[in-house]
Design an enzyme around this catalytic site. Structure first.
Site: not given
Ligand code: DGL
Length: 254
Positions: A9-10, A42, A72-74, A179-181
């Site tokens: 992920d980011s 994002g 990460c969805n983005t 969003c995974t956050h």
């Protein structure tokens, strides 16, 4: 080390996905890559995100990963198509906003989809949205929110949520955490919006990953699992938060 599963992920948000995966695949080895140096993804251009993702994928391939999870969805929205084409023999599993889940389980209810601007504007998400549209959905690009969660700034988070979410109180029943956050702040969202139902694609992704590994005879039978954390800035603070969220004191889960 047996053949690990790579997951990235980011930043540390993807830990919410790893948590679900570990529940049903506890015997695997994992390498988690947090790209905090380049966070947030994002608002970045598609090409930049594709390059960042490809660099991480190359690390995982070098480490002999049997599957790669884009947590990460983005990144999924922007890069998975390219990566699947470029690395056809590699297994990729990619998270996406759980909007289909709303269609299947809570179609009648007003819904708020929260995601990064990049995800909301992406072609991939728009295809999903139009396919499962319940015509009672608000799309909310949460610019800067993942960054605030990444920094762990509680005061700023409260201010952000009050300002951005206040108007949805009483208006929506379903919240898609795109969003995974965002699963990390469910409690804070509930504080502003009251009781809402959260939709998160992580558990569905975990099931899909398990099915794929089983189909390809790649499941591990070993009972020892090793989790390695890599951060692109070498942040010890991120590493500590990561293992705290996973609820593991040590890197090596035995
Ligand atoms: N966690 C990422 C996602 O699921 C994005 C956060 C960011 O903007 O970097 O979209």
């Amino acid at each position: 080390m047996k053949q690990p599963i790579g997951i990235f992920d980011s930043g540390i948000g993807g830990v919410t996905v790893l948590k679900e995966i570990i529940k049903i695949l506890p015997n695997e080895d994992y390498i988690y890559y947090s790209d905090s140096k380049n966070n947030p993804y994002g608002d970045k251009q598609d090409k930049t995100i594709i390059n960042l993702c490809e660099n991480i994928v190359k690390i995982f391939i070098k480490r002999n990963c049997k599957a790669i999870v884009i947590a990460c969805n983005t990144a999924s929205a922007k890069a998975v198509k390219y990566l699947r084409k470029k690395y056809p023999s590699q297994i990729f599993v990619a998270i996406e906003p759980a909007y289909k889940m709303v269609h299947d389980h809570a179609y009648d209810k007003p819904t708020l989809v929260m995601a990064t601007k990049g995800t909301i504007k992406s072609e991939k998400f728009n295809l999903l949205f139009h396919k499962y549209n319940n015509h009672k959905t608000y799309l909310l690009p949460c610019v800067g929110l993942a960054d605030i969660i990444e920094k762990g700034d509680h005061e700023e988070l409260e201010k952000y949520l009050r300002k951005t979410f206040g108007i949805y109180k009483g208006l929506v029943d379903n919240i898609v955490l795109g969003c995974t956050h965002y699963p990390l702040i469910e409690k804070e969202i509930t504080k502003i919006l009251g009781q809402v139902k959260f939709f998160n694609g992580a558990s569905r992704l975990a099931i899909h990953l398990k099915e794929l590994l089983k189909e390809k005879n790649l499941l591990s039978n070993d009972t020892i699992s090793n989790i390695q954390f890599i951060d692109s800035q070498n942040s010890k603070e991120k590493e500590e938060r990561f293992f705290n969220i996973l609820n593991l004191k040590d890197k090596n889960k035995k």
